[in-house]
Write an enzyme that holds these catalytic residues in place. Structure first.
Site, short mmCIF file in Angstrom:
data_model
loop_
_atom_site.label_atom_id
_atom_site.label_comp_id
_atom_site.label_asym_id
_atom_site.label_seq_id
_atom_site.Cartn_x
_atom_site.Cartn_y
_atom_site.Cartn_z
N GLY A 56 -32.96 -10.53 -17.62
CA GLY A 56 -31.55 -10.44 -17.98
C GLY A 56 -30.73 -11.42 -17.16
O GLY A 56 -29.57 -11.17 -16.83
N GLY A 70 -24.10 -11.65 -16.69
CA GLY A 70 -23.79 -10.44 -15.95
C GLY A 70 -24.42 -10.36 -14.57
O GLY A 70 -24.49 -11.34 -13.82
N ILE A 71 -24.88 -9.16 -14.22
CA ILE A 71 -25.46 -8.91 -12.89
C ILE A 71 -26.70 -9.77 -12.67
O ILE A 71 -26.95 -10.25 -11.57
CB ILE A 71 -25.78 -7.42 -12.72
CG1 ILE A 71 -24.48 -6.59 -12.72
CG2 ILE A 71 -26.56 -7.17 -11.44
CD1 ILE A 71 -24.68 -5.10 -12.76
N ASP A 124 -35.39 -14.01 -19.91
CA ASP A 124 -34.33 -13.58 -20.83
C ASP A 124 -34.69 -14.04 -22.23
O ASP A 124 -35.69 -14.73 -22.44
CB ASP A 124 -32.98 -14.17 -20.41
CG ASP A 124 -31.82 -13.23 -20.73
OD1 ASP A 124 -31.78 -12.70 -21.87
OD2 ASP A 124 -30.95 -13.00 -19.87
N ASP A 145 -38.97 -11.37 -25.30
CA ASP A 145 -38.27 -10.20 -25.83
C ASP A 145 -38.87 -8.95 -25.20
O ASP A 145 -39.98 -8.53 -25.55
CB ASP A 145 -38.42 -10.16 -27.35
CG ASP A 145 -37.66 -9.00 -27.98
OD1 ASP A 145 -37.05 -8.20 -27.24
OD2 ASP A 145 -37.69 -8.87 -29.23
N GLY A 173 -30.82 -5.32 -20.08
CA GLY A 173 -30.46 -4.01 -20.62
C GLY A 173 -29.37 -4.13 -21.65
O GLY A 173 -28.67 -5.15 -21.73
N SER A 206 -27.46 3.58 -13.23
CA SER A 206 -26.04 3.59 -13.64
C SER A 206 -25.39 4.87 -13.14
O SER A 206 -26.04 5.92 -13.07
CB SER A 206 -25.93 3.51 -15.17
OG SER A 206 -24.62 3.84 -15.61
N TYR A 264 -28.12 6.00 -23.51
CA TYR A 264 -28.03 5.03 -22.41
C TYR A 264 -28.19 5.70 -21.04
O TYR A 264 -29.03 5.27 -20.23
CB TYR A 264 -26.71 4.27 -22.50
CG TYR A 264 -26.47 3.31 -21.36
CD1 TYR A 264 -26.99 2.02 -21.38
CD2 TYR A 264 -25.70 3.69 -20.25
CE1 TYR A 264 -26.75 1.14 -20.33
CE2 TYR A 264 -25.47 2.82 -19.20
CZ TYR A 264 -26.00 1.54 -19.25
OH TYR A 264 -25.77 0.68 -18.21
N LYS A 285 -31.22 5.26 -17.97
CA LYS A 285 -30.88 4.89 -16.59
C LYS A 285 -31.32 5.98 -15.61
O LYS A 285 -31.74 5.68 -14.49
CB LYS A 285 -29.38 4.62 -16.48
CG LYS A 285 -28.92 3.40 -17.28
CD LYS A 285 -29.66 2.15 -16.84
CE LYS A 285 -29.17 0.90 -17.53
NZ LYS A 285 -29.82 -0.33 -17.00
#
Length: 261
Positions: A8, A12-13, A32, A41, A70, A114, A152, A156
């Site tokens: 990822g 973002g992060i 990614d 993938d 994610g 999360s 979701y 997490k």
């Protein structure tokens, strides 16, 4: 120079973590769907196997893995896809690279949990149970019985619990590999932008409470991840560290409701 793997990593992060580690002089192998050293993938078993094999061709020794890839649960997003990417895409990447992590002698994995684990009541706990049992087919089938926004947090929670359960075992800490997780709150990112644009979820995101009065920045979470990857966090094994601007503390000053979910 250490070698790290970040999935990822295109946004973002993941992107912030990659940039920080590279500024420190470390090598980062990115994974990614696009714009990465390894394009794969992670929503499919074959894609995960391809990602692991590609990383193994690039490095015999890996000092840390940060599976940031994610997707958020929101209207129009298949709940089963959330399960496959968020949990199995992370865990199978980490498990596949365990020989390379062990070869480092001392290494670290930082999973992305999360604060929705404790901040969102009523999420589908049975999905987390199937994830922890390693049954992707059952987890996907169960997830598709609920809205993805309620799936979701289950994925997490499963990541956080997996880090705690597996982190203390001979296969992991016994091999010198520390497993920990961070639990961010609402972070300014493309994922959050998509949630804000949703007519149903957007107003809830805008009302999201924080003690600092703002969204978190990817760089702030990246700094915590870099610490957990470093030797400075050598005593941390199976820890889940919240980084949410005080949201969880505001909602649950003493003990989160439903902590036994």
């Amino acid at each position: 120079m250490r070698t790290y793997v970040v999935s990822g990593a295109a946004s973002g992060i993941g992107a912030a973590t990659t940039a920080l580690l590279r500024r420190q002089g470390d090598r980062v192998i990115t994974v990614d769907l696009r714009d990465a050293d390894v394009v794969a993938d992670l929503s499919t078993r074959s894609g995960r196997a391809d990602a692991v094999a590609a990383v193994q061709r690039l490095a015999d020794v890996v000092h840390g893995v940060v599976p940031c890839a994610g997707i958020a649960g929101s209207p129009g997003v298949a709940s089963s896809l959330v399960v496959s990417v968020n949990f199995f895409g992370a865990v199978e990447l980490v498990e596949g690279l365990r020989p390379q992590l062990a070869a480092a002698g001392s290494s670290s994995v930082v999973l992305l949990a999360s604060n929705s684990i404790t901040g969102m009541p009523g999420w589908r706990a049975s999905v987390a149970e199937h994830c922890l049992a390693g049954d992707e087919a059952a987890a996907r089938a169960d997830a598709d019985q609920a809205e993805s926004v309620m799936v979701y947090p289950a994925t997490k929670a499963a990541l956080a619990w997996w880090a705690r359960r597996e982190g203390i075992t001979p296969d992991w800490i016994g091999a010198g590999i520390r497993l920990n997780a961070v639990a961010p709150g609402m972070i300014a990112s493309p994922m959050t932008d998509r949630l804000l644009a949703d007519p149903e979820i957007g107003p809830l995101v805008e009302a999201y409470p924080t003690a600092i009065g703002r969204l978190g920045q990817p760089s702030e979470v990246a700094a915590l991840i870099a610490f957990l990857l470093s030797d400075a966090s050598s005593l941390m094994v199976g820890s889940v560290v919240y980084a949410d601007g005080g949201t969880d503390a505001m909602l649950h000053p003493q003990s989160p409701e439903g902590w036994d979910v």
